[in-house]
Design a protein around this motif. Structure first.
Motif, PDB file in Angstrom:
ATOM      1  N   LYS A  50      11.935  83.869 -33.374  1.00 59.15           N
ATOM      2  CA  LYS A  50      10.379  83.592 -33.506  1.00 59.15           C
ATOM      3  C   LYS A  50       9.913  82.440 -32.970  1.00 59.15           C
ATOM      4  CE  LYS A  50       6.411  85.040 -36.223  1.00 59.15           C
ATOM      5  NZ  LYS A  50       6.018  85.308 -37.376  1.00 59.15           N
TER       6      LYS A  50
ATOM      7  N   LEU B 285      10.428  81.693 -29.228  1.00 61.40           N
ATOM      8  CA  LEU B 285       9.806  82.596 -28.404  1.00 61.40           C
ATOM      9  C   LEU B 285       8.236  81.985 -28.519  1.00 61.40           C
ATOM     10  CD1 LEU B 285      10.403  86.321 -28.927  1.00 61.40           C
ATOM     11  CD2 LEU B 285      11.370  84.713 -27.318  1.00 61.40           C
ATOM     12  N   THR B 286       7.773  81.524 -29.689  1.00 62.42           N
ATOM     13  CA  THR B 286       6.310  80.979 -29.936  1.00 62.42           C
ATOM     14  C   THR B 286       6.384  79.468 -29.201  1.00 62.42           C
ATOM     15  OG1 THR B 286       6.345  82.041 -31.948  1.00 62.42           O
ATOM     16  CG2 THR B 286       4.910  79.988 -31.388  1.00 62.42           C
TER      17      THR B 286
ATOM     18  N   GLU C 239       8.146  78.863 -26.245  1.00 59.96           N
ATOM     19  CA  GLU C 239       8.449  78.877 -25.038  1.00 59.96           C
ATOM     20  C   GLU C 239       7.701  79.913 -24.093  1.00 59.96           C
ATOM     21  OE1 GLU C 239      10.306  76.972 -23.464  1.00 59.96           O
ATOM     22  OE2 GLU C 239      11.697  75.986 -24.997  1.00 59.96           O
ATOM     23  N   LYS C 240       6.654  80.443 -25.017  1.00 56.80           N
ATOM     24  CA  LYS C 240       5.624  81.629 -24.448  1.00 56.80           C
ATOM     25  C   LYS C 240       5.161  81.242 -23.220  1.00 56.80           C
ATOM     26  CE  LYS C 240       1.772  80.671 -27.280  1.00 56.80           C
ATOM     27  NZ  LYS C 240       1.399  80.465 -28.335  1.00 56.80           N
ATOM     28  N   HIS C 241       5.022  80.081 -22.844  1.00 56.92           N
ATOM     29  CA  HIS C 241       4.343  79.823 -21.431  1.00 56.92           C
ATOM     30  C   HIS C 241       5.455  79.648 -20.335  1.00 56.92           C
ATOM     31  CE1 HIS C 241       0.724  79.170 -23.305  1.00 56.92           C
ATOM     32  NE2 HIS C 241       0.904  78.289 -24.185  1.00 56.92           N
TER      33      HIS C 241
ATOM     34  N   ASP D  42       6.795  91.258 -27.107  1.00 59.18           N
ATOM     35  CA  ASP D  42       5.897  91.379 -26.122  1.00 59.18           C
ATOM     36  C   ASP D  42       4.432  90.593 -26.396  1.00 59.18           C
ATOM     37  OD1 ASP D  42       7.413  92.816 -24.493  1.00 59.18           O
ATOM     38  OD2 ASP D  42       6.214  94.685 -24.618  1.00 59.18           O
ATOM     39  N   LYS D  43       3.886  90.890 -27.756  1.00 54.84           N
ATOM     40  CA  LYS D  43       2.971  90.144 -28.206  1.00 54.84           C
ATOM     41  C   LYS D  43       3.075  88.707 -28.126  1.00 54.84           C
ATOM     42  CE  LYS D  43      -0.829  90.985 -31.477  1.00 54.84           C
ATOM     43  NZ  LYS D  43      -0.907  91.194 -32.893  1.00 54.84           N
ATOM     44  N   ILE D  44       4.113  88.087 -28.793  1.00 51.46           N
ATOM     45  CA  ILE D  44       4.164  86.660 -28.691  1.00 51.46           C
ATOM     46  C   ILE D  44       4.351  86.175 -27.223  1.00 51.46           C
ATOM     47  CG2 ILE D  44       5.730  84.759 -29.421  1.00 51.46           C
ATOM     48  CD1 ILE D  44       6.715  86.480 -31.720  1.00 51.46           C
ATOM     49  N   LEU D  45       5.052  86.834 -26.455  1.00 52.15           N
ATOM     50  CA  LEU D  45       5.081  86.360 -25.000  1.00 52.15           C
ATOM     51  C   LEU D  45       3.866  86.562 -24.238  1.00 52.15           C
ATOM     52  CD1 LEU D  45       8.914  86.970 -24.398  1.00 52.15           C
ATOM     53  CD2 LEU D  45       8.090  84.967 -25.176  1.00 52.15           C
ATOM     54  N   ARG D  46       3.239  87.570 -24.576  1.00 52.97           N
ATOM     55  CA  ARG D  46       2.155  88.010 -23.906  1.00 52.97           C
ATOM     56  C   ARG D  46       2.501  88.600 -22.278  1.00 52.97           C
ATOM     57  NH1 ARG D  46      -1.877  82.900 -24.530  1.00 52.97           N
ATOM     58  NH2 ARG D  46       0.142  81.922 -23.965  1.00 52.97           N
TER      59      ARG D  46
END
Ligand SMILES: Cc1cc2nc3c(=O)[nH]c(=O)nc-3n(C[C@H](O)[C@H](O)[C@H](O)COP(=O)(O)O)c2cc1C
Length: 153
Positions: A93, A96-97, A99-101, A126-130
Motif C-alpha cells: 500500500k 502504490l500510494t 508511485e501512483k503517478h 485500482d482506486k489507489i492507482l486511479r
C-alpha cells in the motif's frame, strides 16, 4: 515492452510466485526487471508478525527501505502482494500510494491463504492507482503450496 515485477514477500511465498511472473514475461519476449520491497521495521519472526498485525489493526502504511527503481520508465507494472486482514498488505500500500503517478498500466497478483477471489483487494488497488487494471490473478497459497490460481478482469 518493458515490464517491472514488484513484490513484497514476508516468508518467500509471494516471492516464488513473482519469480514465475518474471519468467513468463521473459518467455513472451518482454524486457523485465524486478523490485523486492523491504520494510524498515522487521516483519519476520514474532516481533515482525506483531508489527504486521499492528498495521492490520490501524490500516496504516509501513515505511519502506529506499529503492532506486524508476517506476515511471516501465510500460507495465506487475504488482505481487499478499493479503493482510482482507486488504492489500501494508508495505505494498505504501508503494502504490507513493508511485501512483508513475504507473499507467498494471496487473495484480494477489496471494492469500483463505478461499475467495479477492476482487475487493483488486478494486482497492485500482482506486489507489486511479486506473483500471489489465487483469488480476488470485492465488490461494496454503503453507507455501498453491491450492488455486484464477485469472480475472
Ligand atoms: C499479518 C497477516 C495478515 C494476513 N491476513 C490474511 C487475510 O486476511 N486473508 C488471507 O487469506 N490471508 C491472510 N494472510 C496470509 C497471507 O496473505 C499468505 O500467507 C501469503 O501467502 C503470505 O505470503 P508471504 O509470506 O510471501 O508474504 C495474512 C498474513 C499475515 C502475515
Amino acid at each position: 515492452m518493458k515490464t517491472l515485477v514488484v513484490y513484497y514477500s514476508r516468508k518467500g511465498y509471494v516471492e516464488k510466485i513473482a519469480d514465475a511472473q518474471i519468467k513468463a514475461e521473459r518467455e513472451v519476449g518482454n524486457e523485465v526487471d524486478f523490485l523486492s520491497l523491504e520494510t524498515l521495521n522487521t516483519t519476520v519472526g514474532y516481533n515482525g508478525l506483531r508489527n504486521c498485525l499492528a498495521k492490520v489493526a490501524t490500516g496504516g502504511e509501513m515505511e519502506l527501505f529506499p529503492y532506486e527503481t524508476d517506476v515511471a520508465s516501465y510500460d507495465k507494472v506487475i504488482i505481487c502482494t499478499p493479503v493482510w486482514g482482507g486488504k492489500i498488505a501494508s508495505p505494498m500500500k505504501t508503494f502504490l500510494t507513493r508511485e501512483k503517478h508513475n504507473i499507467n498500466c498494471a496487473e495484480y497478483v494477489i496471494v492469500h491463504f483463505l478461499d475467495g477471489n479477492m476482487s475487493a483487494v483488486a478494486d482497492s488497488m485500482d482506486k489507489i492507482l486511479r486506473l483500471k487494471r489489465e487483469k488480476y490473478t488470485s492465488v490461494q497459497c496454503v503453507w507455501g503450496k498453491v491450492k488455486k490460481e484464477e485469472d480475472f478482469q
